[in-house]
Design a protein around this motif. Structure first.
Motif, PDB file in Angstrom:
ATOM      1  N   ASP A   1      61.982  83.227  77.595  1.00  0.00           N
ATOM      2  CA  ASP A   1      63.222  83.058  78.352  1.00  0.00           C
ATOM      3  C   ASP A   1      63.639  84.461  78.803  1.00  0.00           C
ATOM      4  O   ASP A   1      64.089  85.275  78.001  1.00  0.00           O
ATOM      5  CB  ASP A   1      64.292  82.417  77.476  1.00  0.00           C
TER       6      ASP A   1
ATOM      7  N   PHE B   1      68.852  81.011  73.738  1.00  0.00           N
ATOM      8  CA  PHE B   1      70.026  80.423  74.374  1.00  0.00           C
ATOM      9  C   PHE B   1      70.133  78.965  73.908  1.00  0.00           C
ATOM     10  O   PHE B   1      69.114  78.325  73.653  1.00  0.00           O
ATOM     11  CB  PHE B   1      69.870  80.500  75.906  1.00  0.00           C
TER      12      PHE B   1
ATOM     13  N   SER C   1      67.910  75.121  87.286  1.00  0.00           N
ATOM     14  CA  SER C   1      68.346  75.819  86.071  1.00  0.00           C
ATOM     15  C   SER C   1      67.135  76.071  85.190  1.00  0.00           C
ATOM     16  O   SER C   1      66.085  75.419  85.352  1.00  0.00           O
ATOM     17  CB  SER C   1      69.383  74.984  85.295  1.00  0.00           C
ATOM     18  N   VAL C   2      67.304  76.979  84.254  1.00  0.00           N
ATOM     19  CA  VAL C   2      66.282  77.176  83.217  1.00  0.00           C
ATOM     20  C   VAL C   2      66.107  75.861  82.462  1.00  0.00           C
ATOM     21  O   VAL C   2      64.993  75.414  82.174  1.00  0.00           O
ATOM     22  CB  VAL C   2      66.710  78.318  82.269  1.00  0.00           C
ATOM     23  N   SER C   3      67.228  75.212  82.171  1.00  0.00           N
ATOM     24  CA  SER C   3      67.188  73.963  81.398  1.00  0.00           C
ATOM     25  C   SER C   3      66.295  72.927  82.080  1.00  0.00           C
ATOM     26  O   SER C   3      65.495  72.254  81.421  1.00  0.00           O
ATOM     27  CB  SER C   3      68.600  73.390  81.244  1.00  0.00           C
TER      28      SER C   3
ATOM     29  N   GLN D   1      68.005  87.012  80.812  1.00  0.00           N
ATOM     30  CA  GLN D   1      68.807  88.237  80.647  1.00  0.00           C
ATOM     31  C   GLN D   1      67.997  89.503  80.952  1.00  0.00           C
ATOM     32  O   GLN D   1      68.489  90.611  80.734  1.00  0.00           O
ATOM     33  CB  GLN D   1      69.362  88.313  79.221  1.00  0.00           C
TER      34      GLN D   1
ATOM     35  N   LYS E   1      72.169  86.342  87.379  1.00  0.00           N
ATOM     36  CA  LYS E   1      72.627  87.566  86.710  1.00  0.00           C
ATOM     37  C   LYS E   1      72.089  88.801  87.445  1.00  0.00           C
ATOM     38  O   LYS E   1      72.659  89.245  88.425  1.00  0.00           O
ATOM     39  CB  LYS E   1      72.226  87.502  85.245  1.00  0.00           C
TER      40      LYS E   1
HETATM   41  C1  LIG Z   1      68.977  83.842  78.094  1.00  0.00           C
HETATM   42  C2  LIG Z   1      69.531  82.666  78.837  1.00  0.00           C
HETATM   43  N1  LIG Z   1      68.812  81.542  78.943  1.00  0.00           N
HETATM   44  C3  LIG Z   1      69.268  80.460  79.589  1.00  0.00           C
HETATM   45  C4  LIG Z   1      70.519  80.470  80.169  1.00  0.00           C
HETATM   46  C5  LIG Z   1      71.058  79.237  80.843  1.00  0.00           C
HETATM   47  O1  LIG Z   1      70.203  78.764  81.770  1.00  0.00           O
HETATM   48  P1  LIG Z   1      70.522  77.514  82.709  1.00  0.00           P
HETATM   49  O2  LIG Z   1      71.991  77.321  82.739  1.00  0.00           O
HETATM   50  O3  LIG Z   1      69.943  77.917  84.015  1.00  0.00           O
HETATM   51  O4  LIG Z   1      69.806  76.368  82.097  1.00  0.00           O
HETATM   52  C6  LIG Z   1      71.297  81.620  80.121  1.00  0.00           C
HETATM   53  C7  LIG Z   1      72.608  81.646  80.784  1.00  0.00           C
HETATM   54  O5  LIG Z   1      73.469  82.407  80.537  1.00  0.00           O
HETATM   55  C8  LIG Z   1      70.789  82.739  79.418  1.00  0.00           C
HETATM   56  O6  LIG Z   1      71.520  83.865  79.300  1.00  0.00           O
END
Ligand SMILES: Cc1ncc(COP(=O)(O)O)c(C=O)c1O
Length: 383
Positions: free
Chosen positions: A186, A110, A82-84, A189, A212
């Protein structure tokens, strides 16, 4: 690169046979290729048992694909779930120079970026927010004011998940570098919908995922870290796949990889990696630049239609300040999304608005269907 979008590719996405799909900002539509990739994962499991070598090879191919996508090198890419996960690992190891304790974030971040940066307050850092203006932009001059010589890191979202606003991240990076701060973009999107070149942007860190506009699954993401910054960053959020020698099975010390793999964690998300490769290969074949051009035409068509029916567009009208998503103001976003779903138009709600997001597979007819749907439920529109 595929020309003649969307006709040349629509039949690869079965969902499009029965729905107008304008929700790629939540998740891209499932293609036959990605479905087949999941099946291949199961076949390999059946045929080979526990093919760890194959899995590691697949993870490395994914890294190479993320690198190609961003014009980076594979050593600058962490393959994450995940990004997180990637951003948490990064921030756990990023040492801010003396006197540079501030992290600047925009109000378009986000939640995960807000939460991870505020968690850094426990480490003595402070977080400054730059608010959105009434025109749904983060004004560059307000960002420039906030980014000062106390700033260690700036977190800026490329295309906002809230309203589709695209920020001039290159200008933000330029300003941050002028005062000696680093920048995390980030791009979740944007990636797959907007070409991203880390060299051209001169960016320090970029995060995004495949869910996405890269047409694949949840649970696969990347973190880009510029090569020359790698030696300075030692994450404390880690795991065995971040180790210098993954299969040394060594429990005596912490010796992270010198590459961006240091931001990884445990066993890679193998099923999502199969899907991610298929999704990214499909997007590569279709072409991100061709997609961006195609979608720019569709969003222009939508804007004209919104004006015709008297709807209020929240996303900036300037085409340079928007990407593949347009947000439209409603009196009740949940009711609007549900009403459109009744008409087989799939959208998503956020902040009082209905989000309409378009990709390579959307057609001019889709746009007309969306406009007709909004007009039909015009009692739910803010005028
Ligand atoms: C701009 C953006 N950053 C981060 C996320 C979430 O990332 P993740 O669930 O992979 O940590 C989203 C998910 O919709 C997002 O739209």
């Amino acid at each position: 690169m595929t020309t003649g979008l969307p006709e040349t590719i629509r039949d690869r996405f079965p969902l499009l046979e029965h729905a107008v799909y304008t929700n790629s900002c939540s998740q891209g539509a499932l293609s036959d290729e990605v479905r087949a990739a999941y099946a291949q994962y199961l076949t390999d499991w059946d045929d080979k048992g526990a093919p760890w070598d194959l899995w590691v090879e697949r993870a490395e191919s994914t890294r190479a694909r993320f690198a190609r996508l961003l014009n980076a090198t594979p050593d600058e890419i962490a393959v994450t779930t995940s990004v997180s996960a990637g951003v948490s690992s990064l921030l756990s190891g990023l040492r801010h120079p003396e006197g540079r304790n501030k992290i600047v974030i925009s109000d378009f971040e986000f939640p995960t970026i807000g939460q991870i940066t505020h968690a850094q307050e426990l480490m003595g850092r402070k977080v400054e927010h730059v608010a959105a203006a009434p025109d749904a932009t983060i004004p560059l001059e307000r960002l420039a004011e906030a980014i000062d010589d106390e700033t260690g890191l700036v977190c800026i979202t490329y295309v906002s998940f809230r309203n589709g606003t695209k920020t001039d991240v290159k200008e933000v990076i330029r300003r941050a570098h002028e005062v000696g701060a680093l920048v995390l973009v980030d791009a979740f999107q944007a990636v797959g919908a907007v070409p991203i070149d880390v060299r051209d942007l001169d960016v320090d860190f970029v995060a995004g995922g495949t869910l996405k506009y890269l047409l694949a699954s949840a649970g696969l993401a990347f973190l880009y870290c510029r090569a020359d910054l790698l030696p300075e960053i030692t994450p404390t959020v880690t795991g065995w796949f971040a180790d210098e020698d993954i299969f040394a099975m060594d429990i005596d010390d912490y010796s992270p990889s010198p590459t961006a793999r240091k931001f990884e964690s445990g066993t890679p998300p193998i099923p999502n990696i199969y899907a991610g490769i298929a999704g990214m290969d499909l997007m590569h074949e279709i072409g991100i630049e061709a997609t961006e051009r195609h979608v720019a035409g569709l969003t222009e068509q939508l804007v004209t239609g919104l004006d015709r029916i008297g709807a209020t567009m929240v996303t900036p009208r300037d085409p340079n300040q928007r990407g593949p998503m347009i947000a439209v103001a409603t009196t009740d976003e949940g009711a609007m999304v549900a009403a459109l779903r009744e008409d087989n138009i799939l959208t998503s709600p956020r902040d009082g608005n209905v989000r309409l997001s378009f990709h390579c597979y959307n057609s001019e007819e889709d746009i007309e269907r969306v406009i007709a749907g909004l007009e039909k439920h015009s009692d739910l529109l803010v005028r």
